[in-house]
Design an enzyme around this catalytic site. Structure first.
Site, PDB file in Angstrom:
ATOM      1  N   ASP A 198      14.235 -15.938  12.999  1.00  0.00           N
ATOM      2  CA  ASP A 198      15.529 -15.862  12.300  1.00  0.00           C
ATOM      3  C   ASP A 198      16.386 -14.601  12.486  1.00  0.00           C
ATOM      4  OD1 ASP A 198      13.604 -14.497  10.783  1.00  0.00           O
ATOM      5  OD2 ASP A 198      13.840 -15.688   8.971  1.00  0.00           O
ATOM      6  N   GLU A 230      18.694 -17.576   1.346  1.00  0.00           N
ATOM      7  CA  GLU A 230      19.463 -17.978   2.528  1.00  0.00           C
ATOM      8  C   GLU A 230      20.610 -18.947   2.238  1.00  0.00           C
ATOM      9  OE1 GLU A 230      16.086 -18.029   2.395  1.00  0.00           O
ATOM     10  OE2 GLU A 230      15.678 -16.230   3.597  1.00  0.00           O
TER      11      GLU A 230
HETATM   12  C1  DMJ Z   1      13.969 -11.576   3.271  1.00  0.00           C
HETATM   13  O1  DMJ Z   1      13.021 -10.576   3.206  1.00  0.00           O
HETATM   14  C2  DMJ Z   1      14.862 -11.402   4.464  1.00  0.00           C
HETATM   15  O2  DMJ Z   1      16.033 -12.133   4.282  1.00  0.00           O
HETATM   16  C3  DMJ Z   1      14.189 -11.822   5.751  1.00  0.00           C
HETATM   17  O3  DMJ Z   1      15.051 -11.726   6.847  1.00  0.00           O
HETATM   18  C4  DMJ Z   1      13.702 -13.242   5.622  1.00  0.00           C
HETATM   19  N1  DMJ Z   1      12.867 -13.454   4.464  1.00  0.00           N
HETATM   20  C5  DMJ Z   1      13.260 -12.907   3.190  1.00  0.00           C
HETATM   21  C6  DMJ Z   1      13.966 -13.847   2.271  1.00  0.00           C
HETATM   22  O4  DMJ Z   1      13.610 -15.148   2.302  1.00  0.00           O
END
Ligand code: DMJ
Length: 534
Positions: A290, A431
């Site tokens: 991601d 998200e």
């Molecule tokens: C967060 O720590 C950050 O947005 C990361 O990039 C992805 N996971 C979590 C939130 O879900």
């Protein structure tokens, strides 16, 4: 040795740039805290507002409700878990998954500042700088023999400290960010210069994860440049940016040679830091991949000192092209409105490749940023359209559940146009509301505020633990709200990201304007050092 030679070349080049950069806003100048409010509310110039919706007004009533939630969560953390990484709202005590560095405290600082929670901000900063400070204990006084995740420490701790500096001008937070980064640096001492995932803060010994066979993860090592280049710019020390720029150069040259897997533009998840080659994993936009894609566009948009800036843009557009060709799926079309529901496949064959993690719901926000200053208007329009189509699905992931809360992973039935649950937990992830924030700032369409408000109300019902005032995640979203059992954990990103994006959705359009601020992947805002033209 070759990457070290490369690193010193970069350092030289970077120093030259730093010395010649008269626009460096931090040269001999700091912002004081009183200026902070003005900084947050500063009006963008009219020439820079055309891409974003104009005249977005604050919804003061809803803002106040989100602010109250933040205040309640922070106070619960302060009362029961101060100095620990996270609060367990039912057990009323702390937990320490990040090395015991007070992750929630640091993740909360800029949210408190932006929401104008002045007393809480002052208290949090006072604790951070005081004798009890958990982070100082570990990184300054080196009192404990602890290994930390390079990625999590970077996005939460360095990110949180840097944004607190950018907002408040408090120099000690910048110094602390530098001290933390110096302790992560040994992780880069690998044959390829791509960092290991973990490092021992005391000994500097670094290592990879067992389940990856020691390989490093794309989203981890590929999501550091925004913080480290910002740190270099603010401190005048080029060494941080040189380390992460080298990582980017390594990925860019693998892509040039076609050594980045089957789909042009995308990258596998796992990287062998010894051989300097990808070692497996999928090409997908959920966890593990991601934020690497997110940082391609965020670095390009926001870092004035970016080396070979155009290649960042090219790699982003190539990645979006790869995503369209191999991951983007449409699973439903509303016959009355013609609205398309799209998703990004996880590429997990045991789910028939028809699954998506909630984590991938950051993609609409990223696409909106990609649309700003896109190479052509047609591409910009396409990015915004795909963003809307994916966000529609992400919202449906919430509304399709009895408690109005999304599962962590779902499967799509293209024939019936329905969603089923693969992983029923919900850990307060940001998200979807993050993407609604970008779409609202872009379009000004009230539908996004309405959706965000519905999600927030469901969160309030499902997450809030009245005994402590802390908010927790949900073990199984298939239950109706009163039957829900909580996970007894208030994620630090709930205060850093989820509540911050919710607040910004209801704030005026000039609050933290996206031409002036870039949010790291933990929603910590840094001041943009490059002028954007849209
Ligand atoms: C967060 O720590 C950050 O947005 C990361 O990039 C992805 N996971 C979590 C939130 O879900």
């Amino acid at each position: 040795a070759s990457h070290l030679d490369k690193k010193s070349e970069l350092e030289l080049e970077y120093s030259k740039k730093m010395m010649g950069n008269d626009d460096n806003i931090f040269k001999g100048k700091t912002q004081d805290q009183d200026q902070g409010a003005k900084i947050i509310e500063k009006k963008p110039t009219s020439s820079s507002s055309s891409f974003w919706a104009n005249h977005i007004k604050a919804d003061t009533k809803k803002l106040a409700e989100v602010k109250e939630a933040m205040q309640e969560c922070f106070n619960a953390y302060k009362t029961y878990a101060l100095g620990h990484d996270e609060l367990m709202p039912r057990s009323k005590r702390g937990s320490d998954d990040f090395g015991g560095i007070g992750a929630t405290l640091i993740d909360s600082l800029d949210t408190l500042y932006i929401m104008g929670l002045k007393n809480e901000f002052a208290e949090a900063l006072g604790y951070l700088k005081g004798p009890e400070s958990a982070i100082k204990d570990l990184f300054v006084n080196e009192k404990r023999d602890v290994s930390v995740s390079v990625f999590e420490t970077n996005i939460r701790i360095i990110g949180g400290l840097l944004s607190t500096f950018d907002l408040s001008g408090d120099k000690e937070t910048l110094e602390l960010a530098e001290t933390v980064a110096a302790h992560l640096m040994p992780a880069f001492d690998t044959p390829s210069g791509v960092p290991h995932s973990f490092v021992n803060v005391k000994t500097g010994k670094s290592f990879g994860l067992g389940w990856t066979n020691g390989a490093s993860i794309l989203a981890d090592f590929g999501s550091m440049h925004l913080e480290w280049a910002t740190l270099s710019e603010r401190t005048g020390n080029p060494v941080y940016a040189a380390h992460t720029e080298h990582v980017f150069d390594t990925l860019a040259s693998l892509a040039r040679r076609g050594e980045n897997g089957k789909v042009k533009g995308l990258f596998p998840h796992l990287f062998n830091v010894d051989t300097g080659k990808f070692s497996g994993g999928r090409n997908a936009f959920g966890g593990l991949g991601d934020s690497f894609y997110e940082y391609l566009i965020k670095c390009w948009r926001s870092l004035g000192d970016l080396k070979d800036a155009q290649i960042w843009r090219v790699m982003f557009d190539d990645a979006m092209d790869g995503m369209k060709r191999s991951l983007l799926r449409e699973w439903r079309k509303d016959t009355a409105t013609g609205d398309v529901y799209a998703y990004l496949s996880d590429m997990l064959s045991n789910n028939g490749e028809r699954s998506m993690e909630h984590l991938a719901c950051f993609a609409p926000g990223m696409l909106v940023l990609g649309a700003a200053e896109a190479p052509t208007k047609a591409l910009a329009d396409e990015y915004v359209q795909i963003a809307k189509n994916i966000a529609r699905t992400c919202v449906e992931m919430y509304s399709s559940q009895p408690c109005g809360i999304s599962p962590d992973q779902v499967m799509f039935n293209h024939e019936t146009g329905t969603i089923s649950v693969i992983n029923a937990i919900n850990v307060q992830r940001p998200e979807t509301v993050e993407s609604l924030f970008y779409l609202y700032r872009k379009t000004g369409d009230d539908v996004y505020r309405t959706q965000a408000w519905t999600i927030f109300q469901s969160m309030k019902k499902a997450y809030r633990v009245p005994e402590s005032g802390g908010w927790e995640g949900v073990r199984d979203v298939r239950n109706k709200t009163p039957l829900i059992s909580g996970d007894d954990k208030m994620q630090s990103f709930f205060l850093a990201e989820t509540l911050k994006y919710l607040y910004l959705i209801f704030a005026s359009g000039d609050t933290m304007h996206l031409n002036e601020w870039v949010f790291n992947t933990e929603a910590h805002p840094f001041r943009i050092t490059k002028k954007t033209s849209e």
